[in-house]
Design an enzyme around this catalytic site. Structure first.
Site, PDB file in Angstrom:
ATOM      1  N   ASP A  49       0.839  -1.194   0.000  1.00 13.17           N
ATOM      2  CA  ASP A  49       0.000   0.000   0.000  1.00 13.17           C
ATOM      3  C   ASP A  49       0.883   1.256   0.000  1.00 13.17           C
ATOM      4  O   ASP A  49       1.990   1.230  -0.535  1.00 13.17           O
ATOM      5  CB  ASP A  49      -0.926  -0.036   1.236  1.00 13.17           C
ATOM      6  CG  ASP A  49      -2.277   0.624   0.974  1.00 13.17           C
ATOM      7  OD1 ASP A  49      -2.316   1.853   0.792  1.00 13.17           O
ATOM      8  OD2 ASP A  49      -3.284  -0.094   0.959  1.00 13.17           O
ATOM      9  N   ASN A 183     -13.611   0.134  -7.370  1.00 11.33           N
ATOM     10  CA  ASN A 183     -14.748   1.030  -7.093  1.00 11.33           C
ATOM     11  C   ASN A 183     -15.313   1.673  -8.354  1.00 11.33           C
ATOM     12  O   ASN A 183     -15.763   2.810  -8.340  1.00 11.33           O
ATOM     13  CB  ASN A 183     -14.314   2.133  -6.120  1.00 11.33           C
ATOM     14  CG  ASN A 183     -13.787   1.587  -4.815  1.00 11.33           C
ATOM     15  OD1 ASN A 183     -14.122   0.473  -4.424  1.00 11.33           O
ATOM     16  ND2 ASN A 183     -12.953   2.355  -4.144  1.00 11.33           N
TER      17      ASN A 183
END
Length: 321
Positions: A49, A183
């Site tokens: 990340d 998303n």
């Protein structure tokens, strides 16, 4: 080399303090298996990340190591601090340990290997991710610990043979790889939206639901979705020792990564042997509850860790029929 970006997410609220068990941790029934699983102690989750705020009070003692694979901090591999906030939020959902104030993660005694593959702007490339996966495969902790879970809340629109090969290698080594679905959803389960590496069959692809068990309108739907987890207004750790509520499949993913950190020591203790990645996956999927959406939207359903609760529900249906 193909580019990859932080999957867009929404910051709902930033808080100075928090004194609650996040709703998502409750929804997946993590607390019900804490005793049997030792709260994930001994499990190591590698987080690919934006890095992590390593001195966040709620992550004290949870970070076992890390490495920077980006150009941030002049490319210093030993500086993997979070300069975005996303990675710290993911880390807290997995293993925040509740202090006098603060939140608690799904597996609060699990350890985190922080592999910074995204810059503060959320950019990265498949080369850095591949290197981080290979590092996670080879990494060994001070007590011989090995990575058993890789958590990736990131994605790109393009397939990569090299990335796919690295992921396949990790899975063959017994590492479960958990990826956000993305998303870009349009709210329709009959249209497919793909992001990589989430779309690879070898990974555990996670979609998002809200606190009412309703499918999030942004979550990608496709024929590789494995299950769903809370991903709307998820409370977790954030930069500067703060807390935040964020929304996205990025937030659903660490719920599953943390759950695996609980399941692996628990089932391996029960079976008295090391379990393969496929066996761990089957143990995960048997702990899901269908929500009534299509398989391309929810996969096997919402993660619900407690088999005791499932047995009680089945007994209630049986006795009332």
């Amino acid at each position: 080399m193909n580019q990859v970006k932080l999957i867009p997410y929404k910051t709902e609220e930033v808080l100075e303090t928090s004194v609650e068990i996040p709703r998502g941790v409750q929804m997946i029934e993590a607390e019900e298996v804490w005793k049997e699983s030792g709260r994930g102690e001994g499990s190591v989750v590698a987080i690919l990340d934006t890095g992590c705020q390593t001195d966040h009070p709620d992550l004290e003692g949870r970070i076992i190591g890390g490495k920077n694979f980006t150009k941030d901090y002049n490319g210093d591999p030993d500086i993997y601090e979070d300069n975005n906030g996303h990675g710290t939020h993911v880390a807290g959902t997995i293993s925040a340990i509740k202090n006098n104030k603060g939140v608690v993660g799904v597996a609060p005694l699990s350890s985190l290997l922080i592999l910074k593959v995204l810059t503060g702007e959320g950019n990265g490339d498949y080369k850095g991710i591949i290197q981080a996966i290979e590092h996670a495969i080879e990494w060994e902790g001070p007590k011989g610990e090995k990575v058993r879970v890789i958590s990736m809340s990131l994605g790109g629109p393009e397939d990569s043979e090299e990335l796919h090969t690295a992921i396949t290698k990790a899975v063959e080594k017994g590492i479960s790889i958990v990826c956000a679905a993305g998303n870009e959803g349009d709210g329709k389960s009959n249209t497919a939206e793909f992001a990589y590496p989430g779309a690879y069959n070898e990974v555990i692809q996670v979609g998002a639901v809200d606190h009412n068990r309703k499918l999030a309108d942004f979550t990608n739907t496709n024929d590789q979705i494995d299950l769903v987890a809370p991903g709307v207004k998820v409370l977790s750790t954030y930069l500067e020792g703060k807390y935040a509520k964020l929304s996205g499949t990025s937030m659903a993913t660490p719920h599953i990564s943390g759950a695996l950190a609980l399941l692996i020591p628990m089932v391996e203790s029960q079976f008295q042997r090391k379990m393969s990645e496929a066996e761990i996956f089957s143990q995960l999927i048997k702990r899901t509850t269908p929500l009534g959406y299509s398989k391309t939207a929810e996969g096997n359903g919402l993660l619900t860790l407690s088999l005791t609760n499932k047995l009680e529900e089945l007994f209630s249906v049986f006795t009332n029929s």
